[in-house]
Design an enzyme around this catalytic site. Structure first.
Site, mmCIF file in Angstrom:
data_model
loop_
_atom_site.group_PDB
_atom_site.id
_atom_site.type_symbol
_atom_site.label_atom_id
_atom_site.label_comp_id
_atom_site.label_asym_id
_atom_site.label_seq_id
_atom_site.Cartn_x
_atom_site.Cartn_y
_atom_site.Cartn_z
ATOM 1 N N ASP A 174 0.794 -1.299 0.070
ATOM 2 C CA ASP A 174 0.072 0.016 0.002
ATOM 3 C C ASP A 174 0.993 1.242 0.027
ATOM 4 O O ASP A 174 0.450 2.330 0.124
ATOM 5 C CB ASP A 174 -1.282 0.086 1.213
ATOM 6 C CG ASP A 174 -2.213 0.940 1.090
ATOM 7 O OD1 ASP A 174 -2.750 1.011 0.035
ATOM 8 O OD2 ASP A 174 -2.445 1.720 2.059
ATOM 9 N N GLN A 193 -5.873 -1.680 -7.391
ATOM 10 C CA GLN A 193 -6.464 -1.020 -6.106
ATOM 11 C C GLN A 193 -7.137 0.419 -6.750
ATOM 12 O O GLN A 193 -6.927 0.698 -7.735
ATOM 13 C CB GLN A 193 -5.185 -0.353 -5.143
ATOM 14 C CG GLN A 193 -5.918 0.358 -4.115
ATOM 15 C CD GLN A 193 -4.730 1.140 -3.198
ATOM 16 O OE1 GLN A 193 -4.498 2.089 -3.193
ATOM 17 N NE2 GLN A 193 -4.197 0.326 -2.181
ATOM 18 N N SER A 251 -6.990 4.987 0.143
ATOM 19 C CA SER A 251 -7.493 3.540 -0.390
ATOM 20 C C SER A 251 -8.950 3.204 -0.392
ATOM 21 O O SER A 251 -9.415 3.405 0.858
ATOM 22 C CB SER A 251 -6.440 2.560 0.186
ATOM 23 O OG SER A 251 -5.098 2.969 -0.111
#
Length: 424
Positions: free
Chosen positions: A335, A406, A356
């Site tokens: 991430d 993502q 996110s």
């Protein structure tokens, strides 16, 4: 009895979910198998027992001679156990087989295997681990329930770092699966911001346990609310067809690139940079990341650039030798910077943020998270306040080990040079 079957069985025993995989393997090597006929005593009150018992197959009854009340009858079945926690080798109740019964017995001299230093390492304490392993060390609270923390020496954010949610939730899921099955995919959804100052409770649901695949869902909770969810699938290693068409891009080797500490030092001392900027960089306390990063190209959060980026990464420090841990570390690191690449073409003259929303990963091949891995990130599109990024992670041999996607929320925070407003 087949060793792999024993290891798989041990992975389903709730008591053992806190053990590292190395302990499961050691227990599988030393347990003894014993069979009992219906009505036969397995253990008698006041008599010594051979060790710690796991019910492999069949059913048994526990009875307390001091309390003959039939309403208090207790039955043991597959995956149940007894003998744990007794101060000596003398048993306090009767255990009688109700059917043909098979038990695995861990001899008393190996009881130490049930008391590991951490969920990842049987011998080392968490204080000796690398920071990222320390972050991924969870406290087992009950069957399928774990507690995670944000250590005070971890990099600070206004909320819990998304990678911490992914890595810790995956750690919780991994501890409920036998160590012969390893993660091959995960899908995560971020629901609410996490509070750095409050522990996170991870509740695992054992959705399915098959011969080759296992499925787990995990809910992360704070203040009584679900703030993050993850679904993960695990597979027993198998031989099969192989191909790879994706090629690792040509980039400088990590040894030739500057570390984050060296980049900060250069920013503070480079006379070509404005003094105001150099003072601002010097005034910020540098907290070493749990993940060591080497940028393959220039990266700026305040300049427009192409929607792609490459960097090398690895865990800072040596990790315990548990394949599940290494996958959790890569999930944690995945991430970092990922969502921000979707902002690259839009950064001119503004300060922007990326948050996110959801995150998916597919693990294709074995990997070591304390060896250098190349993260190749691209953002093919952004629309409607949402950015989309894809990622590929390669080892130094050029093998594709992980693929990722993502979606994130992206927005402008403010202009870099807002015009002065009159106070009149």
């Amino acid at each position: 009895m087949d060793r792999e079957n024993v290891i798989e069985f041990l992975g389903q025993v709730p008591l053992l979910q806190r053990l590292p995989s190395s302990s499961h393997r050691k227990i599988a090597d030393v347990v003894e198998v014993k069979h009992y006929e219906s009505g036969e005593y397995v253990a008698r009150d006041g008599e010594p027992v051979a060790g710690f018992y796991f019910i492999w197959d069949g059913q048994a009854e526990v009875s307390d001679p001091s309390n003959a009340d039939d309403g208090n009858r207790l039955f043991l079945k597959k995956y149940d156990y007894f003998g744990h926690g007794s101060t000596g080798s003398t048993h306090q109740v009767n255990v009688v087989a109700l059917s043909t019964l098979t038990c695995l017995i861990l001899p008393n001299e190996y009881r130490c295997l049930l008391q590991p230093k951490s969920i990842w390492n049987a011998d080392e304490t968490p204080e000796n681990f690398s920071l990222v392993e320390h972050i991924l060390h969870l406290e087992p609270l009950d069957v399928n329930i774990f507690r995670g923390f944000t250590p005070p020496d971890a990099p600070a954010f206004k909320q819990v770092f998304g990678g911490q949610f992914i890595g810790q939730a995956l750690a919780a899921a991994s501890k409920t699966v036998d160590c012969l099955k390893l993660l091959h995919s995960l899908h995560a959804t971020f629901i609410l911001r996490g509070d750095n100052n409050v522990p996170i409770i991870y509740q695992v649901d054992r959705v399915r346990d098959g011969n080759n695949f296992a499925t787990r869902t995990v809910e992360a909770k704070q203040h009584g609310s679900v703030i993050f969810t993850l679904i993960a699938s695990f597979q027993r290693e198998q031989l099969g067809f192989e191909h790879q068409t994706a090629s690792m891009p040509l980039v400088p080797s990590p040894e030739t690139l500057l570390s984050m500490e060296e980049l900060q030092e250069r920013h503070m001392t480079d006379p070509r940079l404005p003094m105001e900027y150099r003072i601002r960089v010097a005034s910020k306390k540098f907290v070493p990341w749990p993940i060591e990063i080497r940028f393959c190209e220039k990266y700026s959060t305040r300049e427009e650039s192409k929607p792609s980026f490459n960097y090398w990464f690895r865990a800072r420090g040596k990790l315990s030798d548990d394949p599940a841990l290494h996958r959790c570390v890569v999930a944690y690191a995945s991430d970092l910077i990922f969502a921000g690449v979707s902002l690259n073409p839009h950064r001119k003259g503004i300060i922007a943020s990326a948050l996110s929303l959801d995150h998916s990963m597919w693990f294709h091949r074995p990997l070591k998270a304390d060896d250098w891995l190349l993260y190749v990130i691209e953002s093919p599109t952004a629309y409607g306040g949402r950015g989309f990024v894809t990622g590929r992670i390669y080892n130094r041999k050029g093998e594709l080990v992980v693929s990722l996607t993502q979606e994130c929320r992206i927005r402008k925070v403010k202009d870099l040079q807002e015009p002065l407003k009159s106070k009149l």
